[in-house]
Design a protein around this motif. Structure first.
Motif, PDB file in Angstrom:
ATOM      1  N   LEU A   1      10.197  -1.978  -6.064  1.00 40.77           N
ATOM      2  CA  LEU A   1      10.201  -2.650  -4.759  1.00 40.77           C
ATOM      3  C   LEU A   1       9.135  -3.876  -5.002  1.00 40.77           C
ATOM      4  O   LEU A   1       9.533  -4.962  -4.908  1.00 40.77           O
ATOM      5  CB  LEU A   1       9.306  -1.868  -3.680  1.00 40.77           C
ATOM      6  CG  LEU A   1      10.282  -0.782  -2.973  1.00 40.77           C
ATOM      7  CD1 LEU A   1       9.693  -0.008  -2.282  1.00 40.77           C
ATOM      8  CD2 LEU A   1      11.429  -1.620  -2.498  1.00 40.77           C
ATOM      9  N   GLU A   2       7.997  -3.785  -6.164  1.00 35.16           N
ATOM     10  CA  GLU A   2       7.261  -5.001  -6.526  1.00 35.16           C
ATOM     11  C   GLU A   2       8.172  -5.809  -7.266  1.00 35.16           C
ATOM     12  O   GLU A   2       8.088  -7.107  -7.046  1.00 35.16           O
ATOM     13  CB  GLU A   2       6.044  -4.567  -7.584  1.00 35.16           C
ATOM     14  CG  GLU A   2       4.922  -5.354  -7.503  1.00 35.16           C
ATOM     15  CD  GLU A   2       5.499  -6.151  -8.826  1.00 35.16           C
ATOM     16  OE1 GLU A   2       5.183  -7.503  -8.736  1.00 35.16           O
ATOM     17  OE2 GLU A   2       6.269  -5.932  -9.720  1.00 35.16           O
ATOM     18  N   ARG A   3       8.979  -5.366  -7.843  1.00 37.37           N
ATOM     19  CA  ARG A   3       9.902  -6.334  -8.754  1.00 37.37           C
ATOM     20  C   ARG A   3      10.678  -7.218  -7.720  1.00 37.37           C
ATOM     21  O   ARG A   3      10.783  -8.292  -7.898  1.00 37.37           O
ATOM     22  CB  ARG A   3      10.585  -5.605 -10.088  1.00 37.37           C
ATOM     23  CG  ARG A   3       9.708  -5.072 -11.042  1.00 37.37           C
ATOM     24  CD  ARG A   3      10.625  -4.737 -12.089  1.00 37.37           C
ATOM     25  NE  ARG A   3       9.592  -4.144 -13.247  1.00 37.37           N
ATOM     26  CZ  ARG A   3       9.728  -2.902 -13.721  1.00 37.37           C
ATOM     27  NH1 ARG A   3      10.709  -2.155 -13.538  1.00 37.37           N
ATOM     28  NH2 ARG A   3       9.086  -2.474 -14.566  1.00 37.37           N
TER      29      ARG A   3
ATOM     30  N   ALA B   1       0.753  -1.287   0.057  1.00 35.76           N
ATOM     31  CA  ALA B   1      -0.137  -0.057  -0.006  1.00 35.76           C
ATOM     32  C   ALA B   1       0.936   1.189  -0.030  1.00 35.76           C
ATOM     33  O   ALA B   1       0.287   2.073  -0.709  1.00 35.76           O
ATOM     34  CB  ALA B   1      -0.869   0.199   1.075  1.00 35.76           C
ATOM     35  N   THR B   2       2.084   1.282   0.790  1.00 36.09           N
ATOM     36  CA  THR B   2       2.800   2.310   0.716  1.00 36.09           C
ATOM     37  C   THR B   2       3.487   2.587  -0.798  1.00 36.09           C
ATOM     38  O   THR B   2       3.836   3.593  -0.831  1.00 36.09           O
ATOM     39  CB  THR B   2       3.960   2.264   1.795  1.00 36.09           C
ATOM     40  OG1 THR B   2       4.929   1.211   1.371  1.00 36.09           O
ATOM     41  CG2 THR B   2       3.458   1.798   3.314  1.00 36.09           C
ATOM     42  N   TRP B   3       3.692   1.548  -1.512  1.00 41.87           N
ATOM     43  CA  TRP B   3       4.511   1.742  -2.434  1.00 41.87           C
ATOM     44  C   TRP B   3       3.635   2.486  -3.755  1.00 41.87           C
ATOM     45  O   TRP B   3       4.056   2.927  -4.614  1.00 41.87           O
ATOM     46  CB  TRP B   3       4.784   0.188  -3.338  1.00 41.87           C
ATOM     47  CG  TRP B   3       5.502  -0.554  -2.484  1.00 41.87           C
ATOM     48  CD1 TRP B   3       6.172  -0.104  -1.221  1.00 41.87           C
ATOM     49  CD2 TRP B   3       5.577  -1.913  -2.531  1.00 41.87           C
ATOM     50  NE1 TRP B   3       6.740  -1.386  -0.598  1.00 41.87           N
ATOM     51  CE2 TRP B   3       6.491  -2.586  -1.643  1.00 41.87           C
ATOM     52  CE3 TRP B   3       5.289  -3.080  -3.675  1.00 41.87           C
ATOM     53  CZ2 TRP B   3       6.866  -3.709  -1.273  1.00 41.87           C
ATOM     54  CZ3 TRP B   3       5.521  -4.158  -3.398  1.00 41.87           C
ATOM     55  CH2 TRP B   3       6.450  -4.492  -2.261  1.00 41.87           C
ATOM     56  N   LEU B   4       2.466   2.734  -3.441  1.00 43.88           N
ATOM     57  CA  LEU B   4       1.588   3.559  -4.345  1.00 43.88           C
ATOM     58  C   LEU B   4       1.722   5.071  -4.115  1.00 43.88           C
ATOM     59  O   LEU B   4       1.427   5.860  -4.867  1.00 43.88           O
ATOM     60  CB  LEU B   4       0.080   3.212  -3.871  1.00 43.88           C
ATOM     61  CG  LEU B   4      -0.379   2.056  -4.444  1.00 43.88           C
ATOM     62  CD1 LEU B   4      -2.007   1.594  -4.174  1.00 43.88           C
ATOM     63  CD2 LEU B   4      -0.288   1.387  -5.929  1.00 43.88           C
ATOM     64  N   LEU B   5       2.610   5.340  -3.169  1.00 40.44           N
ATOM     65  CA  LEU B   5       2.828   6.831  -2.685  1.00 40.44           C
ATOM     66  C   LEU B   5       4.114   7.387  -3.965  1.00 40.44           C
ATOM     67  O   LEU B   5       3.912   8.463  -4.036  1.00 40.44           O
ATOM     68  CB  LEU B   5       3.642   6.936  -1.329  1.00 40.44           C
ATOM     69  CG  LEU B   5       2.435   6.758  -0.197  1.00 40.44           C
ATOM     70  CD1 LEU B   5       3.284   6.634   0.898  1.00 40.44           C
ATOM     71  CD2 LEU B   5       1.484   8.113  -0.201  1.00 40.44           C
ATOM     72  N   HIS B   6       4.871   6.162  -4.258  1.00 44.65           N
ATOM     73  CA  HIS B   6       5.837   6.776  -5.297  1.00 44.65           C
ATOM     74  C   HIS B   6       5.699   5.711  -6.367  1.00 44.65           C
ATOM     75  O   HIS B   6       6.759   4.733  -6.119  1.00 44.65           O
ATOM     76  CB  HIS B   6       7.056   6.952  -4.392  1.00 44.65           C
ATOM     77  CG  HIS B   6       8.104   7.658  -5.316  1.00 44.65           C
ATOM     78  ND1 HIS B   6       8.672   6.815  -6.496  1.00 44.65           N
ATOM     79  CD2 HIS B   6       8.721   8.875  -5.276  1.00 44.65           C
ATOM     80  CE1 HIS B   6       9.448   7.527  -6.992  1.00 44.65           C
ATOM     81  NE2 HIS B   6       9.767   8.897  -6.339  1.00 44.65           N
ATOM     82  N   PRO B   7       4.945   5.699  -7.267  1.00 39.13           N
ATOM     83  CA  PRO B   7       5.073   4.642  -8.317  1.00 39.13           C
ATOM     84  C   PRO B   7       6.192   3.868  -8.827  1.00 39.13           C
ATOM     85  O   PRO B   7       6.751   2.760  -8.866  1.00 39.13           O
ATOM     86  CB  PRO B   7       4.101   5.097  -9.526  1.00 39.13           C
ATOM     87  CG  PRO B   7       3.068   5.696  -8.586  1.00 39.13           C
ATOM     88  CD  PRO B   7       3.881   6.759  -7.674  1.00 39.13           C
ATOM     89  N   PRO B   8       7.224   4.871  -9.315  1.00 41.58           N
ATOM     90  CA  PRO B   8       8.638   4.508  -9.939  1.00 41.58           C
ATOM     91  C   PRO B   8       9.209   3.546  -8.956  1.00 41.58           C
ATOM     92  O   PRO B   8       9.588   2.622  -9.134  1.00 41.58           O
ATOM     93  CB  PRO B   8       9.185   5.687 -10.338  1.00 41.58           C
ATOM     94  CG  PRO B   8       8.206   6.656 -10.568  1.00 41.58           C
ATOM     95  CD  PRO B   8       7.115   6.346  -9.520  1.00 41.58           C
TER      96      PRO B   8
END
Length: 192
Positions: free
Chosen positions: A63-65, A51-58
Motif C-alpha cells: 500500500l505504501e508503494r 498507521a493501519t498499514w503497520l498492522l500487516h507490514p507486507p
C-alpha cells in the motif's frame, strides 16, 4: 489517534518488519516531498491511514508503494487528483480525508471556496474541463461501480487512456483508505 490500532501506532512498540515500514513512510520518498498534512504527531505516531498499514507490514508495504505512486507519479494535474480525492472523501464522509486533502487542495491552487464545493460533493463553477471530467468519473464510479459506454468515451476523450486509468485508480485507492480510516476510527490530529 485511534484506540483501535492498539500498540501498532507507537513506534517504540513495533516489531522489525513494522519498524522497517515505519522508517520507509517517515524517511523515504515521502520525506523528500512531504504530504500537505503532518505524517507523524509529536510522539512519532503516524497520522492517517498509513498507521493501519503497520498492522500487516507486507500488505502495508504494498500500500505504501501504491500510495507513493499515486502521490508522485501520475500524469493527472494536482487539481484533478485533489478533485477525485475530495469527491471520494465526500461520498464516504471521511473526516480525515477531508482534513488532509483540504490542505492538499490549497497546495494544488484551489481556493477555500472551491475546496468546500468539492467537500460538499459539487463541482466548482471555476473547474476546467479535466477537473469536471475527473469529478464525473469519480462520482459515477462511487454511485454505480462502473462507467457506461458514453461516460467512458467522454472521459477517454478528455483525459486520454492514461488519465482515465489514473482517475479510476485514484477513486479506488482513496475508497480503500476511507474504509481503513472508518474501520479504525482515525480522525485528524488535535487542532486539525
Amino acid at each position: 489517534m485511534s484506540e483501535r490500532l492498539g500498540g501498532c501506532a507507537d513506534p517504540g512498540a513495533l516489531d522489525a518488519d513494522a519498524l522497517a515500514l515505519y522508517r520507509e513512510l517517515v524517511h523515504g520518498r515521502r520525506a523528500e516531498r512531504p504530504p500537505a498534512f503532518p505524517l507523524t504527531g509529536p510522539s512519532g505516531r503516524l497520522n492517517g491511514p498509513a498507521a493501519t498499514w503497520l498492522l500487516h507490514p507486507p500488505l502495508g508495504t504494498a500500500l505504501e508503494r501504491l500510495g507513493a505512486t499515486v502521490s508522485y507519479d501520475l500524469t493527472l494535474s494536482a487539481r484533478c487528483k485533489e478533485t477525485v480525492i475530495l469527491t471520494v472523501a465526500h461520498h464516504h464522509d471521511s473526516v480525515f480525508e477531508k482534513y488532509a486533502h483540504r490542505l492538499g487542495a490549497a497546495r494544488a491552487g484551489f481556493t477555500a471556496e472551491e475546496t468546500e464545493e468539492l467537500c460538499a460533493g459539487r463541482t466548482p463553477a471555476s473547474a476546467g474541463p479535466e477537473e469536471r471530467c475527473t469529478h464525473r468519473v469519480a462520482r459515477t464510479l462511487l454511485a454505480d461501480g462502473r462507467l457506461d459506454d458514453a461516460s467512458h468515451a467522454e472521459a477517454l476523450a478528455v483525459l486520454g487512456p492514461k488519465g482515465l486509468f489514473e482517475a479510476v485508480t485514484l477513486t479506488g485507492f482513496y475508497t480503500l483508505l476511507a474504509y481503513q480510516l472508518g474501520a479504525y476510527a482515525i480522525v485528524p490530529p488535535a487542532g486539525g
